[in-house]
Design an enzyme around this catalytic site. Structure first.
Site, PDB file in Angstrom:
ATOM      1  N   ARG A   1      -0.058  -9.286  13.290  1.00  0.00           N
ATOM      2  CA  ARG A   1      -0.665  -8.244  12.441  1.00  0.00           C
ATOM      3  C   ARG A   1      -1.556  -8.872  11.377  1.00  0.00           C
ATOM      4  O   ARG A   1      -2.608  -8.329  11.037  1.00  0.00           O
ATOM      5  CB  ARG A   1       0.433  -7.390  11.795  1.00  0.00           C
ATOM      6  CG  ARG A   1       1.037  -6.397  12.788  1.00  0.00           C
ATOM      7  CD  ARG A   1       2.402  -5.922  12.363  1.00  0.00           C
ATOM      8  NE  ARG A   1       2.371  -5.147  11.138  1.00  0.00           N
ATOM      9  CZ  ARG A   1       3.428  -4.955  10.352  1.00  0.00           C
ATOM     10  NH1 ARG A   1       4.587  -5.506  10.663  1.00  0.00           N
ATOM     11  NH2 ARG A   1       3.320  -4.225   9.279  1.00  0.00           N
TER      12      ARG A   1
ATOM     13  N   LYS B   1       0.824  -1.217   0.000  1.00  0.00           N
ATOM     14  CA  LYS B   1       0.000   0.000   0.000  1.00  0.00           C
ATOM     15  C   LYS B   1       0.851   1.256   0.000  1.00  0.00           C
ATOM     16  O   LYS B   1       0.590   2.180  -0.752  1.00  0.00           O
ATOM     17  CB  LYS B   1      -0.894   0.062   1.253  1.00  0.00           C
ATOM     18  CG  LYS B   1      -1.939  -1.015   1.361  1.00  0.00           C
ATOM     19  CD  LYS B   1      -2.891  -0.721   2.528  1.00  0.00           C
ATOM     20  CE  LYS B   1      -2.203  -0.602   3.871  1.00  0.00           C
ATOM     21  NZ  LYS B   1      -1.755  -1.882   4.432  1.00  0.00           N
TER      22      LYS B   1
ATOM     23  N   ARG C   1      11.527  -5.974   4.259  1.00  0.00           N
ATOM     24  CA  ARG C   1      11.147  -4.563   4.140  1.00  0.00           C
ATOM     25  C   ARG C   1      12.106  -3.655   4.925  1.00  0.00           C
ATOM     26  O   ARG C   1      12.536  -3.978   6.027  1.00  0.00           O
ATOM     27  CB  ARG C   1       9.732  -4.364   4.674  1.00  0.00           C
ATOM     28  CG  ARG C   1       9.342  -2.893   4.738  1.00  0.00           C
ATOM     29  CD  ARG C   1       7.894  -2.703   4.690  1.00  0.00           C
ATOM     30  NE  ARG C   1       7.255  -2.921   5.980  1.00  0.00           N
ATOM     31  CZ  ARG C   1       5.975  -2.633   6.193  1.00  0.00           C
ATOM     32  NH1 ARG C   1       5.240  -2.149   5.224  1.00  0.00           N
ATOM     33  NH2 ARG C   1       5.459  -2.851   7.369  1.00  0.00           N
TER      34      ARG C   1
ATOM     35  N   ARG D   1      11.626  -1.946  10.629  1.00  0.00           N
ATOM     36  CA  ARG D   1      10.694  -1.566  11.695  1.00  0.00           C
ATOM     37  C   ARG D   1      10.616  -2.654  12.765  1.00  0.00           C
ATOM     38  O   ARG D   1      10.667  -3.827  12.459  1.00  0.00           O
ATOM     39  CB  ARG D   1       9.296  -1.356  11.095  1.00  0.00           C
ATOM     40  CG  ARG D   1       9.069   0.057  10.626  1.00  0.00           C
ATOM     41  CD  ARG D   1       7.876   0.191   9.744  1.00  0.00           C
ATOM     42  NE  ARG D   1       6.689  -0.507  10.225  1.00  0.00           N
ATOM     43  CZ  ARG D   1       5.530  -0.522   9.555  1.00  0.00           C
ATOM     44  NH1 ARG D   1       5.434   0.130   8.419  1.00  0.00           N
ATOM     45  NH2 ARG D   1       4.513  -1.166  10.022  1.00  0.00           N
TER      46      ARG D   1
ATOM     47  N   ARG E   1      -9.418   0.811   9.188  1.00  0.00           N
ATOM     48  CA  ARG E   1      -8.902  -0.523   9.438  1.00  0.00           C
ATOM     49  C   ARG E   1      -9.932  -1.417  10.113  1.00  0.00           C
ATOM     50  O   ARG E   1      -9.630  -2.563  10.423  1.00  0.00           O
ATOM     51  CB  ARG E   1      -7.678  -0.413  10.341  1.00  0.00           C
ATOM     52  CG  ARG E   1      -6.391  -0.896   9.691  1.00  0.00           C
ATOM     53  CD  ARG E   1      -5.311  -0.739  10.718  1.00  0.00           C
ATOM     54  NE  ARG E   1      -4.047  -1.314  10.371  1.00  0.00           N
ATOM     55  CZ  ARG E   1      -3.106  -0.717   9.672  1.00  0.00           C
ATOM     56  NH1 ARG E   1      -3.316   0.470   9.126  1.00  0.00           N
ATOM     57  NH2 ARG E   1      -1.947  -1.309   9.494  1.00  0.00           N
TER      58      ARG E   1
HETATM   59  P1  ADP Z   1       1.158  -1.978   8.070  1.00  0.00           P
HETATM   60  O1  ADP Z   1       0.031  -1.671   7.142  1.00  0.00           O
HETATM   61  O2  ADP Z   1       2.358  -2.466   7.367  1.00  0.00           O
HETATM   62  O3  ADP Z   1       0.761  -2.813   9.263  1.00  0.00           O
HETATM   63  P2  ADP Z   1       1.053   0.725   9.076  1.00  0.00           P
HETATM   64  O4  ADP Z   1       2.188   1.650   9.001  1.00  0.00           O
HETATM   65  O5  ADP Z   1      -0.147   1.006   8.243  1.00  0.00           O
HETATM   66  O6  ADP Z   1       1.680  -0.669   8.734  1.00  0.00           O
HETATM   67  O7  ADP Z   1       0.547   0.581  10.587  1.00  0.00           O
HETATM   68  C1  ADP Z   1       1.432   0.299  11.637  1.00  0.00           C
HETATM   69  C2  ADP Z   1       0.671   0.223  12.952  1.00  0.00           C
HETATM   70  O8  ADP Z   1       0.038   1.482  13.237  1.00  0.00           O
HETATM   71  C3  ADP Z   1      -0.463  -0.787  12.997  1.00  0.00           C
HETATM   72  O9  ADP Z   1      -0.020  -2.091  13.288  1.00  0.00           O
HETATM   73  C4  ADP Z   1      -1.340  -0.198  14.110  1.00  0.00           C
HETATM   74  O10 ADP Z   1      -0.804  -0.458  15.383  1.00  0.00           O
HETATM   75  C5  ADP Z   1      -1.228   1.290  13.868  1.00  0.00           C
HETATM   76  N1  ADP Z   1      -2.286   1.803  12.969  1.00  0.00           N
HETATM   77  C6  ADP Z   1      -2.121   2.373  11.745  1.00  0.00           C
HETATM   78  N2  ADP Z   1      -3.292   2.720  11.199  1.00  0.00           N
HETATM   79  C7  ADP Z   1      -4.249   2.374  12.099  1.00  0.00           C
HETATM   80  C8  ADP Z   1      -5.665   2.447  12.110  1.00  0.00           C
HETATM   81  N3  ADP Z   1      -6.363   2.970  11.069  1.00  0.00           N
HETATM   82  N4  ADP Z   1      -6.317   1.984  13.212  1.00  0.00           N
HETATM   83  C9  ADP Z   1      -5.651   1.464  14.246  1.00  0.00           C
HETATM   84  N5  ADP Z   1      -4.323   1.351  14.303  1.00  0.00           N
HETATM   85  C10 ADP Z   1      -3.614   1.800  13.236  1.00  0.00           C
END
Ligand code: ADP
Ligand code: ZN
Length: 213
Positions: A167, A13, A123, A156, A88
């Protein structure tokens, strides 16, 4: 164009968001990047979110919804935006609707769980500007150095194998039901991720009716 980029963690994404941001001239908004910046800067919101992010759990909806509301109110979102990592779960999608935001398209990038595990271990992200890379699929021109800003590339903390599995579980349980939710609204467009970033980008542009670059 008001769109959502939808997919599992590691589905690409962030990479596609960066490309679409240039192509569409609208900002890509990553809740993950906003949270990591707040954590790095020691902001109060970041302190609240850190434990969830490190554990690969969803940050409470109230925190995330507040972040999005504030961000979408900025003038650069007037002509559209690309949401990466939000919504999400269904309550977050409902909150977006309740704010009066009309989404045009939800672009769903499909990738298998096995492929996701392979990708996340490889990554790397820029410590300074968060530009995403992969050691095999999307390497920087010079090893360990960001092409965009020259910052150092790091892995990360939440890309460790155990956290990645957690996750994926959260994705299947809480996030994936949004596919049906947006499909019923006639907004879902699905693309199967290809092996190379550029093939995936081409499929994404075709699915959005934007043709070749
Ligand atoms: P990825 O999609 O690779 O898991 P992100 O950078 O999108 O990584 O998200 C990293 C973390 O940030 C998630 O595992 C969560 O803890 C938090 N996070 C991000 N976006 C949201 C969201 N919309 N709602 C809840 N937690 C979020
Ligand atoms: Zn950088």
């Amino acid at each position: 164009m008001k769109m959502i980029l939808f997919g599992a963690p590691g589905s690409g994404k962030g990479t596609q968001a960066a490309r679409l941001e240039k192509r569409l001239s609208v900002p890509a908004i990553s809740t993950g990047n906003i949270l990591r910046a707040a954590i790095k800067n020691g902001e109060e919101m970041g302190l609240k979110a850190k434990a969830y992010v490190d554990a690969g759990q969803l940050v409470p909806d109230a925190v995330i919804i507040g972040i999005i509301k504030e961000r979408l109110a900025k003038p650069d979102c007037e002509n559209g935006f690309i949401l990466d990592g939000f919504p999400r779960n269904i309550p977050q999608a409902e909150a977006l609707e309740a704010q009066g935001v009309e989404i045009d398209k939800v672009l769903n990038i499909e990738v298998s769980d096995e492929e996701i595990e392979r990708r996340l271990t490889g990554r790397r992200v820029c410590q300074r500007c968060e530009a995403p890379y992969h050691i095999a699929d999307n390497p920087p021109k010079s090893e360990g150095v960001c092409d965009v800003c020259g910052g150092a590339l790091i892995r990360r903390d939440d890309d460790s194998p155990e956290t990645v599995r957690g996750r994926l579980r959260v994705f299947h349980e809480s996030t994936e039901p949004l596919k049906g939710w947006y499909e019923r609204k006639g907004k879902l467009v699905t693309v199967v991720a290809r092996e190379s970033v550029s093939d995936t980008s081409a499929a994404v542009l075709a699915a959005l009716g934007l043709g070749a670059t």
